[in-house]
Design a protein around this motif. Structure first.
Motif, short mmCIF file in Angstrom:
data_model
loop_
_atom_site.label_atom_id
_atom_site.label_comp_id
_atom_site.label_asym_id
_atom_site.label_seq_id
_atom_site.Cartn_x
_atom_site.Cartn_y
_atom_site.Cartn_z
N VAL B 695 0.85 -1.19 0.00
CA VAL B 695 0.00 0.00 0.00
C VAL B 695 0.88 1.24 0.00
N VAL B 704 3.31 2.51 2.84
CA VAL B 704 2.73 2.33 4.17
C VAL B 704 3.10 0.96 4.73
N THR B 705 3.20 -0.03 3.85
CA THR B 705 3.51 -1.40 4.27
C THR B 705 5.00 -1.67 4.09
N ASP B 710 3.20 -4.08 9.16
CA ASP B 710 2.05 -3.73 8.32
C ASP B 710 1.89 -4.62 7.09
N TYR B 711 2.98 -5.26 6.64
CA TYR B 711 2.88 -6.15 5.49
C TYR B 711 2.71 -7.57 6.02
N ARG B 712 1.59 -8.17 5.68
CA ARG B 712 1.18 -9.41 6.32
C ARG B 712 1.60 -10.60 5.44
#
Lengths: 267, 789
Positions: B695, B704-705, B710-712
């Protein structure tokens, strides 16, 4: 990581003195938040004071109607403690879903509370159980201790020594995990002691852990999931990010609260 | 079958090294006198560099050098290249902007390389990098294709004023439009194929070393194709001529495509080594990896499927906007074009297909091949269309697929590909049985009783692997040939070293390639070693990607082994005093036909080197043969994956209950390794469907990730034990009958998951990644009205 001064005091007094003297000192109490931040150069304390050498800061003890846990007690010890499982099984469960095994083997209850991450699990337990945070100077009620995102009532040079949890008659913790970080996206701890019910929410609020009073009132009437029917916290003051907006978080709080009550009753 | 021959489940030979910590990765390599590089990266998505002040950084402790784009230009070091030419509909070549290894005047994404600081220690280099002062004039970025193509959008490169790198198409538009005009039913879908970040376990790294005595460079780098890296660094970037540049890609910890490309960092390390007179090392940290490794996917597509009154597919139409990022990475242009649109026929007999693709510049990290590369995007389009079409027609999705499957081979699709072999019905039949499709309705009712929504989804995928033959890829715009090379060196005592141009970074070549040799030469697998990843040892090679190492790399080895056996026969004829035509070779023994006179492979190897028994003028001593192998076609692995899952409508949480995969990979060398590849591929495909998504902030262009906070990534707990099986139609286009298996799972899985999710929630509006939040929202929406029920 930037260069910093490192101390490993052998008494609480020495630690407090070092902390008071240091210009931008930080206490190392497990390092599961502090060290990654330092490695990423997002935190740059000039002095790090390691509490690992201070005796008498670990241990779990049942004292009458309270469960007392030393500040430097590792999460894994709480998770696996027969004393905790007997006194407050919901607390043992909370710790078992906190972080990952590496974090649980290094991180401590005191470190977690002093850091007061808005998505951490322990603050929810302290607030819902009405714990008392004991420092080198005083006793602080949980209601006064948590003051906002990464903000607590701790003053300069003040160090958490132990935490005392009144043993509830019923308690349950349910959290919906953040998809990536596995912190709480919404975590709800419910506790009933005598006629009092307390409901604490972590992960969801934009000023950290908070008590959901409407749910407390509802559950005070009857401590069953049904009492929460139709109840949902306001989206005002809810966190909002790419993983969960305020409406979803508010909804999750309601679902988790219900499930936490179910769990509390299952025992 | 011998325990190590073709088809045996041989445990990976290389794992002892890896699991005992004896692997040698680039970061494990330290050269005497080595200094450390840290890159100063752009904090802005779009900006003009007004000034770079390096004076303070130069004076910092331990600093050996601070270099910028100006220094690169002064040394006439060329920019990074894109090696695949795409022509637009109007015949014009793609509009590529320059891609300097260190910025020259502009930065175009967060993480873009501005300067490099080299110091005695990594910490000193980090400190000095913070002292580099860059004066930016910040500009407005465009981060997605819609805003990049909007009227008046800022141009990422002046060369492409409307941010369109190419407007390409494939297929017969008139025939396709005509088929749509007469269709009884049309299914149409808007599809977003989410952007992914590769996340190999080992981050990228490079060590550049310069030997002034011989004026020669060595580059240690995390590469899937060291020879291609050398070729590009020599012929295009101009670091050094090929005979003065050795590229070594030692143990590499995962690539997934992201290590195919030639990046700024290794270019700078090898160039700077001469510049500062010290070996220069750089190892990416995880944040840098998120920011600057080439990302994958990122398509926005409108797709349509036309059917007749009987539910037979008449035509498919797709219009895709592909985000290529801020610069064209090494193979970026080929991924959304020739690796995508030619797969839009799927496993189906579709008379007419037309696809148009716009490649679009944005102020984001470059986008290039990521496990599957174009084929997952194509499969997702086809398998979503087919699933939704079946639902809209009120037909069983399995039966609808079966009705439209290709039955006869070879089959020429309307989009380039000539499928050589397959049996799609066989895979479907087996998968339906293994998945207990018949029992699904009962299981769905049982879930409903617990308040859960159960869904089942199919993916009948096809891929084109091998990425060859050379003439074919050349005609489509590839700047290189895509064959593979091998050399088989037999030692005097009969042990064998195989040098291959393929590169193993998790695929287990040291085991599977040795199995082939053991099988063909009849020698123990312990007597075989596989050498790869060093341009000084292996003369030339094209590397590993596109599931090509089995089909192409091993075929080259097989060809060289044939030559070794032929030579061995000649030697044996002299040793056994018989005519060459009477010598048979079987199970490691040369035998005079019809007699008991024989000699073992090792004895003949020894005789080849001793050369006492034959005239060295008539027959050369020694036993060493090489081969280049160029296949006759792509290979076409295909199969059926079935995902069954349960959604919790209260939270949006998903549990995958069962995964059934039946794949046709042709001949399988080592089922254990193939299953491992399938498992990993499915995990990554599930990651794309449920978890992963890059993102960028639409206003600032910040990623953002940019961390695991935040990055899954997919986790073991997200996945069930897979039910994995195969069917076999040997590939007729290479001597071993291999099709390839490395990407299948990642290609098949996303559509299977989303088809299952949409089945569970009862409508088609489920995005990828289908995060808990997205699924909870989807559960709030009313289910579709089922047609024809």
């Amino acid at each position: 990581m930037y260069a910093f001064e490192f101390h490993r005091p052998t008494s609480l007094r020495q630690a407090a003195n070092l902390l008071a003297k240091a210009e931008d000192g930080r206490v190392l109490a497990g390092g599961q938040s502090l060290l990654p931040m330092m490695k990423l150069r997002l935190a740059s304390p000039g002095t790090v004071i390691d509490l690992g050498g201070v005796p008498g800061m670990t241990g779990i003890e049942r004292k009458g109607r309270s469960l007392v846990i030393g500040a430097m007690t590792r999460h894994a010890e709480v998770e696996n403690s027969p004393v905790v499982k007997e006194a407050i099984p919901a607390l043992a469960h909370l710790v078992s879903v906190l972080g990952d095994p590496a974090v649980r083997n290094r991180g401590t209850i005191g470190g977690s509370l002093a850091n007061n991450d808005p998505s951490a699990d322990y603050p929810a337990a302290c607030l819902a159980l009405g714990a008392t945070i004991v420092t080198n100077r005083r006793r602080i009620a949980a209601d006064e201790f948590f003051q906002g995102v990464f903000t607590t009532a701790l003053e300069e040079g003040e160090i958490i020594v132990k935490v005392s949890f009144p043993v509830p008659s019923r308690a349950g913790y349910e959290k919906f995990r953040h998809p990536a970080s596995r912190f709480a996206l919404a975590g709800v701890f419910v506790a009933k002691r005598g006629g009092e019910v307390r409901v604490a929410v972590t992960g969801a609020g934009d000023s950290g852990v908070f008590r959901w009073e409407a749910a407390e009132t509802a559950l005070q009437g009857r401590f069953v999931p049904k009492s929460l029917d139709g109840l949902k916290p306001s989206t005002d003051g809810m966190n909002s990010d790419i993983h969960a907006d305020a409406a979803y978080r508010a909804h999750l709080v309601a679902v988790m609260a219900r499930r936490a009550v179910e769990k509390a009753l299952r025992r | 079958m011998a325990v190590t021959s073709i088809g045996a489940r041989v445990a990976r030979k290389e794992d002892h090294r890896f699991i005992t910590g004896k692997g040698q990765y680039v970061d494990d390599i330290n050269r005497p006198g080595q200094a450390h590089a840290v890159f100063v990266r752009s904090p802005h998505a779009a900006a003009t560099i007004k000034r770079i002040d390096i004076s303070a950084a130069r004076k910092m402790p331990g600093v050996v050098g601070v270099l910028t784009g100006e220094d690169l230009a002064a040394d006439k070091i060329g920019g990074l290249i894109c090696g695949w030419m795409i022509h637009s509909k109007d015949g014009s070549p793609m509009k590529a902007g320059a891609h300097p290894a260190l910025a020259q005047g502009k930065v175009r994404y967060v993480g873009d390389h501005v300067a490099v600081v080299i110091a005695e220690t990594l910490l000193q280099a980090k400190d000095a990098a913070e002292a580099v002062v860059v004066d930016y004039a910040v500009e407005k970025p465009v981060v997605d294709v819609a805003s990049a193509l909007a009227k008046g959008a800022p141009a990422v490169h002046a060369e492409a004023p409307d941010n369109r790198v190419f407007s390409w198409h494939l297929g017969d538009k008139a025939a396709t439009d005509a088929a749509f005009a007469r269709a009884k039913h049309v299914t149409s879908l808007d599809i977003v194929n989410n952007r992914l970040i590769p996340n190999a376990m080992e981050p990228r790294a490079a060590v550049g070393d310069y030997d002034s005595g011989n004026d020669a460079f060595t580059l240690y780098t995390t590469s899937q194709n060291p020879h291609v890296a050398r070729l590009v660094l020599s012929a295009f970037i101009g670091v050094a001529p090929e005979h003065k540049l050795r590229v070594i890609a030692p143990d590499v910890g995962g690539g997934f495509g992201s290590k195919i490309f030639i990046y700024a960092e290794e270019t700078v390390c090898v160039w700077a080594a001469k510049k500062v007179g010290r070996p220069v090392k750089w190892t990416s940290d995880r944040t840098e990896a998120f920011l600057s490794d080439a990302h994958g996917r990122d398509h926005v597509t409108k797709a349509e499927l036309a059917m007749d009154e009987n539910g037979r597919i008449l035509a498919l139409r797709a219009s895709t906007k592909a985000n290529l990022g801020a610069y064209l990475s090494t193979f970026a242009s080929s991924v959304p074009t020739y690796l995508y649109a030619p797969l839009l026929s799927g496993q189906y007999d579709i008379p007419a297909i037309y696809a148009e693709v716009d490649g679009v510049y944005t102020h984001t990290a470059p986008v290039d091949a990521y496990r599957g590369a174009g084929r997952p995007e194509a499969t997702f389009v086809v398998e979503r269309l087919v699933e939704v079409a079946a639902r809209q027609l009120g037909q069983d999705p399995a039966k609808f697929r079966a009705r439209n499957y290709i039955r006869n081979f070879p089959h020429q699709t309307p989009v380039i590909m000539a499928y050589d072999a397959g049996d799609y019905h066989a895979s479907l039949k087996k998968a339906l049985e293994l998945a207990d499709y018949k029992g699904f309705a009962r299981r769905k009712r049982e879930s409903a009783r617990r308040g859960k929504l159960r869904g089942i989804g199919f993916s009948s995928y096809i891929e084109a692997c091998g990425i060859a033959p050379s003439a074919a890829v050349g005609s489509l715009g590839a700047g290189v040939g895509l064959w593979e090379s091998a050399e088989v060196r037999v030692n005097p005592i009969g042990t064998v070293e195989v040098l291959t141009g393929s590169h193993s970074h998790g695929q287990g070549h040291e085991t599977t390639f040795a199995q082939l040799v053991s099988d063909r030469l009849g020698i123990p697998i312990e007597n075989v070693s596989i050498v790869h990843g060093d341009t000084d040892k292996v003369q030339m090679g094209m590397g590993t990607y596109g599931s090509r190492s089995g089909a192409v790399g091993m075929s080259a080895i097989a060809k060289a082994l044939d030559k070794v056996i032929a030579k061995g026969r000649k030697v044996a004829a002299h040793v056994l005093e018989a005519a060459e035509g009477d010598i048979e070779f079987k199970d490691g023994k040369f035998t005079v036909a019809g007699t008991d006179r024989s000699a073992g492979f090792g004895d003949i190897a020894l005789q080849a080197y001793i050369a006492h028994k034959f005239n060295g003028q008539e027959l050369e001593p020694g036993l060493k043969e090489g081969a280049f192998y160029d296949p006759t076609n792509f290979t076409f692995p295909a199969g059926v994956h079935i995902c069954e899952l349960e959604v919790d409508p209260q939270t949006g949480d998903v549990r995958i209950e069962k995964w059934t995969a039946v794949d046709d990979f042709g001949v399988i060398i080592n089922p254990l390794i193939v299953e491992g590849q399938v498992h990993g591929g499915i995990a990554q495909g599930v990651g794309q469907a449920l978890h992963e998504g890059a993102v960028y902030d639409p206003v600032t262009g910040q990623l953002v990730t940019a961390s695991y906070m935040d990055y899954r990534m997919p986790r073991a707990e997200d996945l069930p034990s897979f039910v994995v099986d195969t069917t076999v139609t040997p590939c007729p286009s290479n001597p071993l009958g291999i099709k390839g298996c490395g990407e299948a799972g990642a290609i098949a899985a996303p559509a299977a998951v989303v088809n299952a999710l949409t089945d569970a929630v009862g409508h088609e509006d489920v995005p990828m990644p289908a995060t808990p939040q997205a699924l909870w929202r989807a559960c709030q929406k009313a289910p579709r009205l089922m047609a024809a029920e």
